[in-house]
Motif scaffolding. Structure first.
Motif, PDB file in Angstrom:
ATOM      1  N   GLN A 186      -3.111 -13.849  -1.988  1.00 47.41           N
ATOM      2  CA  GLN A 186      -1.709 -13.974  -2.379  1.00 47.41           C
ATOM      3  C   GLN A 186      -1.527 -13.999  -3.897  1.00 47.41           C
ATOM      4  O   GLN A 186      -0.441 -13.721  -4.403  1.00 47.41           O
ATOM      5  CB  GLN A 186      -1.102 -15.256  -1.788  1.00 47.41           C
ATOM      6  CG  GLN A 186      -1.416 -15.495  -0.329  1.00 47.41           C
ATOM      7  CD  GLN A 186      -1.036 -14.330   0.571  1.00 47.41           C
ATOM      8  OE1 GLN A 186      -0.023 -13.665   0.345  1.00 47.41           O
ATOM      9  NE2 GLN A 186      -1.848 -14.082   1.595  1.00 47.41           N
ATOM     10  N   HIS A 232      -0.745  -0.326   4.348  1.00 48.52           N
ATOM     11  CA  HIS A 232       0.661  -0.358   3.928  1.00 48.52           C
ATOM     12  C   HIS A 232       1.474  -1.155   4.948  1.00 48.52           C
ATOM     13  O   HIS A 232       1.319  -0.974   6.160  1.00 48.52           O
ATOM     14  CB  HIS A 232       1.236   1.054   3.846  1.00 48.52           C
ATOM     15  CG  HIS A 232       0.635   1.907   2.781  1.00 48.52           C
ATOM     16  ND1 HIS A 232       0.750   1.621   1.442  1.00 48.52           N
ATOM     17  CD2 HIS A 232      -0.082   3.058   2.855  1.00 48.52           C
ATOM     18  CE1 HIS A 232       0.133   2.550   0.731  1.00 48.52           C
ATOM     19  NE2 HIS A 232      -0.385   3.436   1.567  1.00 48.52           N
ATOM     20  N   SER A 246      10.131  -6.544   2.406  1.00 50.08           N
ATOM     21  CA  SER A 246       9.126  -6.365   1.362  1.00 50.08           C
ATOM     22  C   SER A 246       8.173  -5.241   1.721  1.00 50.08           C
ATOM     23  O   SER A 246       7.711  -5.150   2.863  1.00 50.08           O
ATOM     24  CB  SER A 246       8.345  -7.678   1.192  1.00 50.08           C
ATOM     25  OG  SER A 246       7.247  -7.515   0.326  1.00 50.08           O
ATOM     26  N   SER A 248       4.521  -4.027   0.931  1.00 48.46           N
ATOM     27  CA  SER A 248       3.299  -4.532   0.306  1.00 48.46           C
ATOM     28  C   SER A 248       2.105  -4.051   1.114  1.00 48.46           C
ATOM     29  O   SER A 248       2.073  -2.901   1.539  1.00 48.46           O
ATOM     30  CB  SER A 248       3.343  -6.063   0.213  1.00 48.46           C
ATOM     31  OG  SER A 248       3.492  -6.638   1.499  1.00 48.46           O
ATOM     32  N   TYR A 249       1.121  -4.926   1.319  1.00 48.31           N
ATOM     33  CA  TYR A 249      -0.001  -4.591   2.185  1.00 48.31           C
ATOM     34  C   TYR A 249      -0.211  -5.723   3.176  1.00 48.31           C
ATOM     35  O   TYR A 249       0.266  -6.843   2.985  1.00 48.31           O
ATOM     36  CB  TYR A 249      -1.270  -4.295   1.390  1.00 48.31           C
ATOM     37  CG  TYR A 249      -1.695  -5.374   0.417  1.00 48.31           C
ATOM     38  CD1 TYR A 249      -2.395  -6.495   0.851  1.00 48.31           C
ATOM     39  CD2 TYR A 249      -1.424  -5.262  -0.944  1.00 48.31           C
ATOM     40  CE1 TYR A 249      -2.794  -7.481  -0.022  1.00 48.31           C
ATOM     41  CE2 TYR A 249      -1.817  -6.241  -1.834  1.00 48.31           C
ATOM     42  CZ  TYR A 249      -2.517  -7.351  -1.375  1.00 48.31           C
ATOM     43  OH  TYR A 249      -2.904  -8.324  -2.251  1.00 48.31           O
ATOM     44  N   PHE A 252      -0.137  -9.887   2.880  1.00 49.29           N
ATOM     45  CA  PHE A 252       0.416 -10.343   1.599  1.00 49.29           C
ATOM     46  C   PHE A 252       1.778 -10.970   1.854  1.00 49.29           C
ATOM     47  O   PHE A 252       2.700 -10.304   2.309  1.00 49.29           O
ATOM     48  CB  PHE A 252       0.537  -9.151   0.651  1.00 49.29           C
ATOM     49  CG  PHE A 252       0.688  -9.526  -0.803  1.00 49.29           C
ATOM     50  CD1 PHE A 252      -0.292 -10.258  -1.448  1.00 49.29           C
ATOM     51  CD2 PHE A 252       1.802  -9.135  -1.524  1.00 49.29           C
ATOM     52  CE1 PHE A 252      -0.168 -10.586  -2.789  1.00 49.29           C
ATOM     53  CE2 PHE A 252       1.933  -9.463  -2.862  1.00 49.29           C
ATOM     54  CZ  PHE A 252       0.949 -10.190  -3.500  1.00 49.29           C
ATOM     55  N   ILE A 255       5.402 -11.014  -3.233  1.00 46.80           N
ATOM     56  CA  ILE A 255       6.187  -9.814  -3.534  1.00 46.80           C
ATOM     57  C   ILE A 255       5.468  -8.832  -4.445  1.00 46.80           C
ATOM     58  O   ILE A 255       4.895  -9.204  -5.460  1.00 46.80           O
ATOM     59  CB  ILE A 255       7.523 -10.220  -4.203  1.00 46.80           C
ATOM     60  CG1 ILE A 255       8.272 -11.228  -3.339  1.00 46.80           C
ATOM     61  CG2 ILE A 255       8.383  -8.975  -4.465  1.00 46.80           C
ATOM     62  CD1 ILE A 255       8.558 -10.764  -1.922  1.00 46.80           C
ATOM     63  N   LEU A 256       5.528  -7.565  -4.062  1.00 50.01           N
ATOM     64  CA  LEU A 256       5.229  -6.449  -4.949  1.00 50.01           C
ATOM     65  C   LEU A 256       6.509  -5.641  -5.184  1.00 50.01           C
ATOM     66  O   LEU A 256       6.913  -5.405  -6.304  1.00 50.01           O
ATOM     67  CB  LEU A 256       4.132  -5.563  -4.346  1.00 50.01           C
ATOM     68  CG  LEU A 256       2.773  -6.254  -4.161  1.00 50.01           C
ATOM     69  CD1 LEU A 256       1.825  -5.348  -3.375  1.00 50.01           C
ATOM     70  CD2 LEU A 256       2.174  -6.633  -5.500  1.00 50.01           C
ATOM     71  N   THR A 257       7.143  -5.226  -4.097  1.00 50.06           N
ATOM     72  CA  THR A 257       8.437  -4.534  -4.135  1.00 50.06           C
ATOM     73  C   THR A 257       9.256  -5.040  -2.957  1.00 50.06           C
ATOM     74  O   THR A 257       8.755  -5.052  -1.833  1.00 50.06           O
ATOM     75  CB  THR A 257       8.260  -3.009  -3.993  1.00 50.06           C
ATOM     76  OG1 THR A 257       7.305  -2.532  -4.950  1.00 50.06           O
ATOM     77  CG2 THR A 257       9.587  -2.287  -4.175  1.00 50.06           C
ATOM     78  N   THR A 288       4.716 -14.010  -8.830  1.00 52.45           N
ATOM     79  CA  THR A 288       5.096 -13.254  -7.635  1.00 52.45           C
ATOM     80  C   THR A 288       5.834 -14.144  -6.635  1.00 52.45           C
ATOM     81  O   THR A 288       6.768 -13.698  -5.965  1.00 52.45           O
ATOM     82  CB  THR A 288       3.857 -12.624  -6.971  1.00 52.45           C
ATOM     83  OG1 THR A 288       2.875 -13.633  -6.747  1.00 52.45           O
ATOM     84  CG2 THR A 288       3.275 -11.533  -7.844  1.00 52.45           C
TER      85      THR A 288
END
Length: 481
Positions: A186, A232, A246, A248-249, A252, A255-257, A288
């Motif tokens: 994380q 993904h 969200s 991400s992968y 997770f 947050i990434l996007t 994040t």
């Protein structure tokens, strides 16, 4: 100061040639040119490719199989190129939801532990090549960020780590995700950091629909076998007014996007300050998770950006955060370097001085920019891996990779009017991926996420196991509502 000897040398050469000609030598008839290899120069036009998306809808992938936890708190739909996850916080506690996610991942992706641990250690070794198996420093950082989390996030992570790891603890490359490794998962951006990103948002004055279009590109290590491309994940955090989606992968939780139900989109972009200042995790919190909190608690991009800016000094690294909604596009320049962290001036006159000045702030289309980062269209806002306002300056801001990428965005988009979503996608993918220069889409592209505010829908390019493609397929990710 060193004088430039280039002009005198040229002048002397010219006089020598002139004298030779005056002695009756005619041209270069008796001169043999040395053998040379072929030129590596390529015409500028050769870096572009014509992709065609006009009239082509993004692909709606079918569900191959669905798995869910016994308590229905986690449902995972396995699609062709990604996992579609729904976590229901309205029917369970954070710890129960975290545990449900961990258990269900192992049903959806039986080899997850081996894949994920291998990828995690590749990231560790890329960031710290000298550890030689001693991960005590990594554990110290992980524990610091874990301890600083709000209680609900800690409970969620406890549930997830316990479910995914069983009884395994510590940092050991054994093909099993331990509790400590699950927690580090994380905090990779806070503990390890190894990302490069860019973003562009067009307001309604530039688009054919009259509504905003925002694109965000995430770049990361894909892994030696492009492992992350097999994981993904679109996560729907179902939690009443705090709900968000969200990209991400798998596994997770932060947050990434992401976009919340009010259309606030946030995505972080690394700013390479790590090599200039001494890293510390003391009295620091995860940025994040700060972004996640902003998504859960604010309904406008400006409110979210203001929250992050106000808390910037509590984050471990300097980053940009793109923040957009239907009405605004902003970049929060989270300058995190306090005065006591800045390098001391050197007494050595031959040692180049490192420049670090700045303050956390919010950039919009009217902000004054560095002279290197000119921008000529207020209908678009761009972000790369550096700060660009005059108030903030670090040596990374002068990096040619950032300058090249910024200029590419400027050349492609500034002045464009009535741009359709499909044309927007064509411009975002119009560079070949082998053009020998830093570009909008590097070979580390994980995803290109696009939010279309006219339809309140999302679509994305998800890099596959074969790596980045010149002509990628866009996947329909549905609505953020």
């Amino acid at each position: 100061m060193k004088k430039n000897r280039f002009f005198p040398i040229l002048a002397a050469a010219a006089l020598t040639l002139s004298a030779a000609a005056g002695c009756g030598r005619k041209g270069y008839d008796d001169f043999s040119f040395p053998e040379q290899g072929p030129s590596t120069l390529r015409p500028l036009s050769d870096i572009y490719i014509d992709n065609h998306y006009e009239g082509t809808a993004p692909t709606k992938e079918k569900t191959v199989k669905t798995v869910k936890s016994d308590d229905d708190l986690c449902v995972i739909e396995c699609k062709g190129s990604y996992f579609d996850v729904t976590l229901d916080y309205e029917k369970g506690t954070p710890q129960q939801v975290g545990a449900a996610y961990g258990k269900t991942i192992l049903l959806a992706y039986p080899d997850y532990s081996e894949m994920c641990e291998g990828y995690l250690y590749e990231n560790i070794k890329a960031a710290f090549s000298h550890l030689n198996g001693d991960y005590s420093g990594i554990k110290k950082r992980t524990d610091a960020f874990y301890s600083a989390l709000p209680e609900n996030y800690r409970q969620e992570l406890d549930g997830f780590a316990g479910a995914i790891s069983g009884d395994s603890e510590g940092f050991t490359e054994d093909g099993i995700i331990s509790c400590d490794e699950a927690k580090l998962l994380q905090f990779v951006p806070d503990v390890l950091r190894n990302t490069a990103c860019s973003a562009l948002s067009a307001n309604g004055n530039a688009t054919a629909s009259g509504e905003r279009i925002t694109a965000r590109l995430l770049e990361w290590q894909l892994g030696t076998e492009n492992q992350i491309c097999k994981a993904h994940t679109l996560v729907h955090m179902k939690n009443g007014e705090k709900s968000f989606t969200s990209l991400s992968y798998l596994g997770f939780l932060t947050i990434l996007t992401a976009v919340n139900n009010d259309g606030v989109m946030l995505g972080e972009l690394d700013v390479g300050s790590g090599y200039m200042v001494k890293y510390t995790c003391e009295n620091k919190t995860s940025y994040t998770y700060g972004i996640r909190y902003a998504l859960e608690n604010f309904t406008t991009a400006r409110d979210a950006a203001e929250y992050l800016t106000e808390n910037a000094y509590s984050y471990p690294y300097s980053v940009n955060v793109l923040a957009t909604d239907k009405n605004e596009a902003l970049v929060a320049e989270l300058f995190t370097v306090r005065d006591d962290q800045k390098p001391e001036p050197s007494d050595d006159p031959d040692e180049e001085e490192i420049k670090i000045i700045g303050t956390p702030l919010i950039r919009d289309s009217s902000s004054e920019l560095h002279r290197q980062y000119t921008w000529e269209d207020s209908n678009y806002i761009c972000a790369v891996n550096c700060f660009v306002t005059t108030q903030n300056l670090m040596d990374i801001d002068q990096d040619e990779n950032n300058l090249i990428r910024w200029q590419r965005y400027k050349d492609l988009f500034c002045g464009k009017k009535d741009i359709t979503l499909d044309r927007f996608k064509e411009l975002m993918t119009c560079e070949k991926t082998d053009n020998d220069l830093d570009r909008i889409r590097s070979d580390g592209l994980v995803h290109m996420f696009i939010a279309d505010y006219s339809t309140e829908t999302m679509q994305a390019v998800l890099t596959g196991a074969d790596g980045v493609e010149d002509s990628p397929e866009f996947i329909d990710l549905g609505s953020w509502k």
